[in-house]
Write an enzyme that holds these catalytic residues in place. Structure first.
Site, PDB file in Angstrom:
ATOM      1  N   MET A 185      -7.482  -5.045  16.973  1.00  0.00           N
ATOM      2  CA  MET A 185      -9.151  -5.425  16.245  1.00  0.00           C
ATOM      3  C   MET A 185      -9.263  -5.884  17.269  1.00  0.00           C
ATOM      4  N   CYS A 219     -12.775   1.456  16.479  1.00  0.00           N
ATOM      5  CA  CYS A 219     -11.250   1.076  16.454  1.00  0.00           C
ATOM      6  C   CYS A 219     -10.973   0.814  17.921  1.00  0.00           C
ATOM      7  N   MET A 220     -10.382   2.469  18.318  1.00  0.00           N
ATOM      8  CA  MET A 220      -9.591   2.506  19.845  1.00  0.00           C
ATOM      9  C   MET A 220      -9.829   2.703  20.855  1.00  0.00           C
ATOM     10  N   GLY A 253      -4.447   1.905  14.176  1.00  0.00           N
ATOM     11  CA  GLY A 253      -5.057   1.516  12.763  1.00  0.00           C
ATOM     12  C   GLY A 253      -4.982   2.288  11.760  1.00  0.00           C
ATOM     13  N   GLN A 254      -5.018   3.234  12.318  1.00  0.00           N
ATOM     14  CA  GLN A 254      -4.982   4.432  11.666  1.00  0.00           C
ATOM     15  C   GLN A 254      -4.223   5.618  11.641  1.00  0.00           C
ATOM     16  N   LYS A 291       0.847  -1.219  -0.144  1.00  0.00           N
ATOM     17  CA  LYS A 291       0.130  -0.037   0.253  1.00  0.00           C
ATOM     18  C   LYS A 291       1.073   1.393  -0.101  1.00  0.00           C
TER      19      LYS A 291
HETATM   20  N1  LIG Z   1     -16.519  -5.149   9.602  1.00  0.00           N
HETATM   21  C1  LIG Z   1     -16.209  -4.318  10.420  1.00  0.00           C
HETATM   22  N2  LIG Z   1     -16.315  -2.722   9.844  1.00  0.00           N
HETATM   23  C2  LIG Z   1     -15.525  -1.894  10.264  1.00  0.00           C
HETATM   24  C3  LIG Z   1     -14.462  -2.944  11.348  1.00  0.00           C
HETATM   25  C4  LIG Z   1     -14.007  -3.619  10.662  1.00  0.00           C
HETATM   26  O1  LIG Z   1     -13.350  -4.749  11.415  1.00  0.00           O
HETATM   27  N3  LIG Z   1     -15.348  -4.396  10.860  1.00  0.00           N
HETATM   28  N4  LIG Z   1     -13.055  -2.397  11.435  1.00  0.00           N
HETATM   29  C5  LIG Z   1     -13.728  -0.377  12.361  1.00  0.00           C
HETATM   30  C6  LIG Z   1     -12.059   0.249  12.192  1.00  0.00           C
HETATM   31  S1  LIG Z   1     -11.250  -0.067  13.138  1.00  0.00           S
HETATM   32  C7  LIG Z   1     -12.207   1.349  11.419  1.00  0.00           C
HETATM   33  S2  LIG Z   1     -10.467   2.444  11.593  1.00  0.00           S
HETATM   34  C8  LIG Z   1     -13.246   2.304  10.641  1.00  0.00           C
HETATM   35  C9  LIG Z   1     -12.656   2.655   9.269  1.00  0.00           C
HETATM   36  O2  LIG Z   1     -13.289   3.291   8.691  1.00  0.00           O
HETATM   37  P1  LIG Z   1     -14.149   4.812   7.621  1.00  0.00           P
HETATM   38  O3  LIG Z   1     -12.922   5.768   8.230  1.00  0.00           O
HETATM   39  O4  LIG Z   1     -15.046   5.158   7.003  1.00  0.00           O
HETATM   40  O5  LIG Z   1     -13.129   3.953   6.391  1.00  0.00           O
HETATM   41  P2  LIG Z   1     -12.076   5.059   5.518  1.00  0.00           P
HETATM   42  O6  LIG Z   1     -11.949   3.780   4.352  1.00  0.00           O
HETATM   43  O7  LIG Z   1     -10.533   4.930   5.700  1.00  0.00           O
HETATM   44  O8  LIG Z   1     -12.721   6.081   5.350  1.00  0.00           O
HETATM   45  C10 LIG Z   1     -12.016   7.224   5.005  1.00  0.00           C
HETATM   46  C11 LIG Z   1     -12.627   7.915   3.714  1.00  0.00           C
HETATM   47  O9  LIG Z   1     -11.830   9.365   3.983  1.00  0.00           O
HETATM   48  C12 LIG Z   1     -12.207   9.726   2.394  1.00  0.00           C
HETATM   49  N5  LIG Z   1     -10.722  10.647   1.900  1.00  0.00           N
HETATM   50  C13 LIG Z   1      -9.094   9.333   2.325  1.00  0.00           C
HETATM   51  N6  LIG Z   1      -8.199  11.711   2.558  1.00  0.00           N
HETATM   52  C14 LIG Z   1      -9.356  12.470   2.984  1.00  0.00           C
HETATM   53  C15 LIG Z   1      -9.652  13.473   3.866  1.00  0.00           C
HETATM   54  O10 LIG Z   1      -7.938  14.034   3.369  1.00  0.00           O
HETATM   55  N7  LIG Z   1     -10.166  14.305   3.913  1.00  0.00           N
HETATM   56  C16 LIG Z   1     -11.424  13.649   3.107  1.00  0.00           C
HETATM   57  N8  LIG Z   1     -12.421  14.653   3.673  1.00  0.00           N
HETATM   58  N9  LIG Z   1     -11.842  12.342   3.099  1.00  0.00           N
HETATM   59  C17 LIG Z   1     -10.456  12.035   3.126  1.00  0.00           C
HETATM   60  C18 LIG Z   1     -11.275   8.299   2.079  1.00  0.00           C
HETATM   61  O11 LIG Z   1     -12.304   8.263   0.403  1.00  0.00           O
HETATM   62  C19 LIG Z   1     -12.350   7.454   1.843  1.00  0.00           C
HETATM   63  O12 LIG Z   1     -13.975   7.987   1.788  1.00  0.00           O
HETATM   64  O13 LIG Z   1     -14.512   1.270  10.255  1.00  0.00           O
HETATM   65  C20 LIG Z   1     -14.368   0.298  11.420  1.00  0.00           C
HETATM   66  N10 LIG Z   1     -15.682  -0.493  10.686  1.00  0.00           N
HETATM   67  N1  LIG Z   2      -4.229  -3.546   5.119  1.00  0.00           N
HETATM   68  C1  LIG Z   2      -4.674  -3.041   6.045  1.00  0.00           C
HETATM   69  N2  LIG Z   2      -4.063  -2.432   7.192  1.00  0.00           N
HETATM   70  C2  LIG Z   2      -4.512  -1.643   7.939  1.00  0.00           C
HETATM   71  C3  LIG Z   2      -6.157  -1.432   7.971  1.00  0.00           C
HETATM   72  C4  LIG Z   2      -6.817  -1.608   6.720  1.00  0.00           C
HETATM   73  O1  LIG Z   2      -7.634  -1.288   6.462  1.00  0.00           O
HETATM   74  N3  LIG Z   2      -5.634  -2.341   5.502  1.00  0.00           N
HETATM   75  N4  LIG Z   2      -6.411  -0.861   8.591  1.00  0.00           N
HETATM   76  C5  LIG Z   2      -5.685  -0.281  10.049  1.00  0.00           C
HETATM   77  C6  LIG Z   2      -6.235   0.034  11.022  1.00  0.00           C
HETATM   78  S1  LIG Z   2      -7.954   1.425  11.015  1.00  0.00           S
HETATM   79  C7  LIG Z   2      -6.722  -0.997  11.961  1.00  0.00           C
HETATM   80  S2  LIG Z   2      -7.736  -0.614  13.554  1.00  0.00           S
HETATM   81  C8  LIG Z   2      -6.690  -2.597  12.264  1.00  0.00           C
HETATM   82  C9  LIG Z   2      -6.334  -3.616  11.858  1.00  0.00           C
HETATM   83  O2  LIG Z   2      -5.964  -4.034  12.006  1.00  0.00           O
HETATM   84  P1  LIG Z   2      -6.648  -5.855  13.260  1.00  0.00           P
HETATM   85  O3  LIG Z   2      -6.579  -6.455  14.239  1.00  0.00           O
HETATM   86  O4  LIG Z   2      -4.710  -6.524  13.030  1.00  0.00           O
HETATM   87  O5  LIG Z   2      -7.117  -6.851  11.973  1.00  0.00           O
HETATM   88  P2  LIG Z   2      -7.938  -6.690  11.655  1.00  0.00           P
HETATM   89  O6  LIG Z   2      -8.571  -8.039  10.448  1.00  0.00           O
HETATM   90  O7  LIG Z   2      -9.811  -5.865  12.391  1.00  0.00           O
HETATM   91  O8  LIG Z   2      -8.716  -8.416  13.019  1.00  0.00           O
HETATM   92  C10 LIG Z   2      -8.483  -9.856  12.577  1.00  0.00           C
HETATM   93  C11 LIG Z   2      -8.655  -9.988  14.128  1.00  0.00           C
HETATM   94  O9  LIG Z   2      -9.144 -10.294  15.040  1.00  0.00           O
HETATM   95  C12 LIG Z   2      -9.224 -11.558  15.628  1.00  0.00           C
HETATM   96  N5  LIG Z   2     -10.218 -12.303  16.670  1.00  0.00           N
HETATM   97  C13 LIG Z   2     -11.339 -11.933  16.511  1.00  0.00           C
HETATM   98  N6  LIG Z   2     -12.453 -12.706  17.310  1.00  0.00           N
HETATM   99  C14 LIG Z   2     -11.959 -12.041  18.352  1.00  0.00           C
HETATM  100  C15 LIG Z   2     -12.059 -11.933  19.804  1.00  0.00           C
HETATM  101  O10 LIG Z   2     -12.709 -12.125  20.794  1.00  0.00           O
HETATM  102  N7  LIG Z   2     -10.487 -11.706  20.586  1.00  0.00           N
HETATM  103  C16 LIG Z   2      -9.482 -11.882  20.330  1.00  0.00           C
HETATM  104  N8  LIG Z   2      -8.510 -11.213  20.648  1.00  0.00           N
HETATM  105  N9  LIG Z   2      -8.762 -11.286  18.761  1.00  0.00           N
HETATM  106  C17 LIG Z   2     -10.260 -11.651  18.007  1.00  0.00           C
HETATM  107  C18 LIG Z   2      -9.359 -12.562  14.607  1.00  0.00           C
HETATM  108  O11 LIG Z   2      -8.168 -13.632  14.871  1.00  0.00           O
HETATM  109  C19 LIG Z   2      -8.390 -11.872  13.401  1.00  0.00           C
HETATM  110  O12 LIG Z   2      -7.426 -12.430  13.006  1.00  0.00           O
HETATM  111  O13 LIG Z   2      -5.200  -2.049  10.503  1.00  0.00           O
HETATM  112  C20 LIG Z   2      -5.179  -1.114  10.745  1.00  0.00           C
HETATM  113  N10 LIG Z   2      -4.438  -1.729   8.976  1.00  0.00           N
HETATM  114  S1  SF4 Z   3       2.185   2.837   7.307  1.00  0.00           S
HETATM  115 FE1  SF4 Z   3       1.259   0.903   7.141  1.00  0.00          FE
HETATM  116  S2  SF4 Z   3       0.588   0.805   4.892  1.00  0.00           S
HETATM  117 FE2  SF4 Z   3       2.099   2.396   4.988  1.00  0.00          FE
HETATM  118  S3  SF4 Z   3       3.860   1.819   4.140  1.00  0.00           S
HETATM  119 FE3  SF4 Z   3       3.754   1.413   6.001  1.00  0.00          FE
HETATM  120  S4  SF4 Z   3       2.649  -0.176   6.757  1.00  0.00           S
HETATM  121 FE4  SF4 Z   3       2.843  -0.442   4.755  1.00  0.00          FE
HETATM  122 MO   LIG Z   4      -8.916   1.073  12.780  1.00  0.00          MO
END
Ligand SMILES: Nc1nc2c(c(=O)[nH]1)N[C@H]1C(S)=C(S)[C@@H](COP(=O)(O)OP(=O)(O)OC[C@H]3O[C@@H](n4cnc5c(=O)[nH]c(N)nc54)[C@H](O)[C@@H]3O)O[C@H]1N2
Ligand SMILES: Nc1nc2c(c(=O)[nH]1)N[C@H]1C(S)=C(S)[C@@H](COP(=O)(O)OP(=O)(O)OC[C@H]3O[C@@H](n4cnc5c(=O)[nH]c(N)nc54)[C@H](O)[C@@H]3O)O[C@H]1N2
Ligand code: SF4
Ligand SMILES: [Mo]
Length: 801
Positions: free
Chosen positions: A350, A174-175, A387-388, A88
């Site tokens: 997460m 998320c956090m 994550g973010q 990425k």
């Molecule tokens: N089913 C499921 N749902 C989840 C999760 C999951 O594990 N499972 N994880 C949750 C978690 S941990 C997270 S962090 C959230 C993330 O959820 P979101 O924050 O809703 O996802 P993103 O795709 O990061 O959305 C960012 C948006 O900002 C836009 N963007 C990019 N750069 C800019 C900018 O500079 N300005 C503006 N205005 N827009 C911009 C992008 O096009 C995108 O539409 O999702 C949550 N939802």
């Molecule tokens: N490529 C990529 N990288 C990312 C992101 C992305 O969208 N893409 N998003 C970023 C963001 S905002 C986030 S928050 C992180 C998320 O990063 P991670 O937390 O690493 O990823 P997820 O896929 O949300 O989480 C999946 C894991 O949840 C675990 N799980 C399910 N149920 C349970 C439970 O009850 N207990 C415990 N302990 N574990 C459980 C499973 O083992 C599974 O592997 O990634 C960050 N990095």
């Molecule tokens: S900040 Fe995350 S997405 Fe970007 S290069 Fe490093 S590991 Fe990959």
């Molecule tokens: Mo997140």
């Protein structure tokens, strides 16, 4: 939807791309600045920026030619990534150049599906009108992808300007549980350790996260140690096999919520075997348990004997029953933590945060480290990963949460409010003492008819895509379509699942199209400068907030004035003359980020999270707070609470938890009983659905699905199934199934033992695909303290279509 044959081809390609990635199966060969320079032609300009994507916080070098980003290289001078990037990061520049970037403000025509292009002037008026009509019914929904100045401006606009606390970020999803876990344990948020622990630990435990895909460069740092012949034991505790599992020596497969039983099981063994660290515990710790009569984040004090008695039932055999992890593996963890010679680092993300016992399990993993004395640098650390890119910097430090104020302060505390009012120079009593709505509440209220008590009337969304990422979309987002008096404003860079229901769409500048400051997972604050212009009429999110604030000021709204009647966001030049930064033409006459950052910086000192002045970050590849000045130099802190590292630990002390909630410099070790997940499979809905991410895509795919290399590598979402479950249901790869939960349905193709391998009775669906919205199925149950939903455990049934 892909045809079956193409689906198999595409998934095979995804696998092939991955294998080409090297040891962690995720890294591309490094493109260094010299190679990139040659590629881009000799007259490209290079400058540093943190990667746009994950909380790892790698730095890239960005090559710009003729006003366009033409190349991106790993930054060798960056301590975080030392020149490495993941797929990425390597393609991050292309995120700017999708064909359908938003370039004009768009206003919905009446109640139709049509939009008209309008001027920015009109767009600002429309927002100001909505706010003036009912300021208390207005809410701001932001993001851990906001830069620090963007989040700070939104925070001040709402709490200091509108006297309205309805501001919350996607980081609630998320956090939030990590935050409450830190507060309940140390009395202050954010990790004590840092990435250096990964270079020093003997044992690394992942508690339900998948860093090989989600924090790839960080994970490769540990894998590299192993390839150099160093001995480091990797343990993956998870609910499914992932790429992380493939790199680990041990895999402990648990049921959802099994982590709570496992943490108790380790504590049980440490006490039973007498291998806990008596000296550490007696010097630095207290014991806590939930206060069931008066539930609150800080619980009630218990004695060591009460703690011991509570743990009595958690024998390895009982823990096996609750978690599914064999008793011998629980004993292995007990032995590792019981060995003072080993340095142990825990990582989580997460799996532990999206959990209805999220606060509890976060505190309990800290507790296992404290009880065993595996705390203190380098290499002994319980570290929650973010994550973010700025969940720490913007959400946790600036405090863009419904209950918080910058610098670790809260709206419910009169002294904290007064301090913020003084820093902002607003009239005393301006800030409301009532916390605003947290994310789930905010969207529930917005999606409830006004007459039925849905008191949020307008939401302004910046840098997040809730129409795809909120849980239970059929409750928390989709009903908006039928509520004519509700108004949705969305600032984004592309059309998304959220803009579909928007009434006003605002085109934003992104990443190196604007200045920025963010804070990564290890307390590292990072800065960059604007390098290219945004397309068309796209403008900075921060400018948008300031422009609305100024329009309200022009219309005479008191809240937008400070105590001296001046504009709340007044920015002055060197001669003390105000600069009209609310005019786009003048926005870059000065560095607004620098003004906002240096103002915000005052707050950072209130809770020992000191930031350096803006200028100090310009040359650095980030610095970890607290940053203090010594002999004219700004010095960062690697390890908090540890003597010799943390400037706030008193002379001569090894460890000092100086923000202790019990005010005795001690951290709290928590007991919490195991409880089942909010929803568990039954006869009607027999499968447990987990959701999450994949390496190639960032969240909703709005950016990464527009990058051809990434979207080709992972073209569409799928349901990952166990091979035996699939065989029992007569399902093969690529078959389409209908997945149903109590909340919604989704038709999607099967991938048997795909990218990850779920155990029997469980399935996994990633959420990156805008055409296959898994959040139609997910549950909106939340942790009682953090208010974070559990996206990892929803009961579903599956049938072939
Ligand atoms: N089913 C499921 N749902 C989840 C999760 C999951 O594990 N499972 N994880 C949750 C978690 S941990 C997270 S962090 C959230 C993330 O959820 P979101 O924050 O809703 O996802 P993103 O795709 O990061 O959305 C960012 C948006 O900002 C836009 N963007 C990019 N750069 C800019 C900018 O500079 N300005 C503006 N205005 N827009 C911009 C992008 O096009 C995108 O539409 O999702 C949550 N939802
Ligand atoms: N490529 C990529 N990288 C990312 C992101 C992305 O969208 N893409 N998003 C970023 C963001 S905002 C986030 S928050 C992180 C998320 O990063 P991670 O937390 O690493 O990823 P997820 O896929 O949300 O989480 C999946 C894991 O949840 C675990 N799980 C399910 N149920 C349970 C439970 O009850 N207990 C415990 N302990 N574990 C459980 C499973 O083992 C599974 O592997 O990634 C960050 N990095
Ligand atoms: S900040 Fe995350 S997405 Fe970007 S290069 Fe490093 S590991 Fe990959
Ligand atoms: Mo997140």
């Amino acid at each position: 939807m892909l045809e079956r044959r193409n689906f198999i081809k595409a998934t095979a390609m995804a696998a092939a791309t991955a294998v080409a990635g090297g040891s962690t199966s995720s890294l591309l060969p490094i493109l260094n600045a010299d190679d990139a320079q040659a590629l881009a032609g000799s007259d490209a300009q290079w400058d540093k920026a943190p990667c746009r994507f994950c909380g790892t916080g790698c730095h890239v070098q960005v090559g710009v030619q003729e006003g366009r980003v033409v190349a991106v290289a790993g930054d060798r001078n960056a301590e975080v990534n030392k020149g490495l990037l993941c797929v990425k990061g390597y393609h991050v520049g292309a995120a700017l150049y999708g064909k359908d970037r938003l370039t004009k403000p768009l206003l919905r025509v009446g109640k139709t599906d049509k939009y008209e292009e309008i001027s920015w002037d009109k767009a600002i008026d429309v927002i100001a009108d909505r706010i003036e009509e009912a300021p208390e019914r207005f809410a701001f929904y932001g993001s851990g992808q906001w830069t620090i100045p963007e989040g700070y401006a939104a925070q001040k606009f709402m709490k200091g300007g509108l006297a309205n606390n309805h501001i919350d970020p996607n980081a609630r999803l998320c956090m939030a549980s990590a935050v409450t876990g830190f507060l309940a344990t140390y009395g202050v948020d954010e990790p004590a350790g840092c990435y250096d622990d990964l270079d020093a630990c003997d044992v690394l435990i992942m508690w339900g996260n998948n860093p090989a895909e989600m924090h790839p460069v960080l994970f490769s740092r540990v894998i590299d140690r192993r390839s150099k012949g160093e001995k480091v034991t990797l343990i993956d505790i998870g609910t499914r096999r992932t790429r992380t599992t493939d790199a680990c020596q041990h895999y402990l497969e648990m049921k959802g919520h099994g982590d709570v039983a496992i943490a108790n099981g380790i504590a049980h063994l440490l006490i039973k075997n007498g291998t806990y660290d008596k000296k550490f515990v007696e010097s630095f710790c207290n014991f806590k348990a939930p206060d069931n009569d008066n539930p609150n984040l800080h619980g009630k004090a218990i004695t060591f004997d009460e703690f011991k008695a509570a743990l009595e039932p958690y024998t390895p055999e009982h823990v096996e029953e609750l978690s599914g992890v064999p008793a011998d593996q629980i004993r292995m963890l007990g032995d590792l933590f019981g060995n003072p010679e080993l340095k142990i680092t825990s990582l989580w993300c997460m799996g532990m945060n999206q959990h209805t016992l999220g606060t509890a399990i976060n505190a309990m993993v800290h507790g296992v480290h404290l009880l065993s004395g595996h705390f203190g640098p380098p290499g002994n650390a319980p570290t929650s990963l973010t994550g973010q890119p700025s969940a720490c910097g913007t959400v946790r430090e600036v405090g863009t949460l419904a209950h918080a104020l910058p610098g670790g302060r809260v709206v419910a505390n009169a002294e904290h409010r007064q301090q913020a009012e003084d820093f902002w120079n607003v009239t005393p009593g301006r800030i409301s003492e009532t916390p605003g709505y947290h994310t789930v509440q905010m969207w529930e209220s917005f999606c409830t008819p006004t007459d039925d008590g849905g008191d949020i009337g307008t939401i302004w969304v910046q840098v997040t895509n809730p129409g795809q990422t909120l849980p239970n979309l059929n409750k928390l987002f989709n009903p908006k379509a039928k509520l004519d008096d509700k108004f949705l404003i969305v600032s984004d860079v592309y059309p998304t699942a959220t803009t579909r229901l928007a009434d006003l769409i605002l085109p934003s500048a992104m990443w190196v199209e604007k200045n920025g400051v963010v804070g990564n997972s290890e307390r590292r604050t990072q800065q960059w400068f604007k390098m290219v212009d945004p397309p068309g009429d796209a403008r900075d999110d921060c400018w948008q907030t300031l422009a609305v604030a100024h329009r309200l000021f022009e219309r005479g709204m008191d809240g937008m004035k400070d105590r001296d009647g001046r504009f709340l966001f007044e920015v002055k030049d060197d001669q003390g003359k105000p600069i009209p930064v609310w005019n786009w033409e003048n926005y870059y006459d000065t560095n607004v980020d620098q003004h906002l950052f240096d103002e915000y910086r005052k707050f950072s000192r209130l809770k020992h999270k000191d930031l350096a002045p803006y200028d100090a970050y310009v040359k650095a590849r980030g610095m970890r707070w607290p940053v203090v000045e010594q002999n004219g130099k700004w010095l960062e802190t690697k390890f908090r609470f540890s003597g010799g590292y943390d400037p706030y630990v008193a002379e001569g002390k090894d460890i000092q938890f100086y923000h202790s909630s019990t005010k005795d410099d001690r951290a709290q070790i928590w007991f919490h009983p195991w409880e089942p997940p909010a929803e568990v499979p039954d006869d009607e809905y027999p499968f447990m659905l987990c959701t999450g991410r994949v390496l190639e895509h960032w969240h909703t795919g709005s950016m990464t699905r527009r990058i051809p290399e990434l979207s080709r590598a992972m073209p569409s979402a799928y349901i990952e199934m166990n091979a035996e479950d699939a065989a029992a249901a007569n399902l093969s790869n690529g078959d389409k199934v209908k997945v149903e939960s109590r909340r919604g349905t989704l038709e999607i193709q099967v991938w048997i033992d795909g990218r990850g391998r779920p155990p029997r009775g469980t399935v996994f669906i990633p959420f990156f695909d805008e055409t296959l919205l898994v959040n139609d199925l997910t549950l909106d149950a939340i942790d009682p303290f953090s208010k974070q939903p559990d996206y990892k455990k929803s009961a579903v049934r599956i049938r072939k279509v």
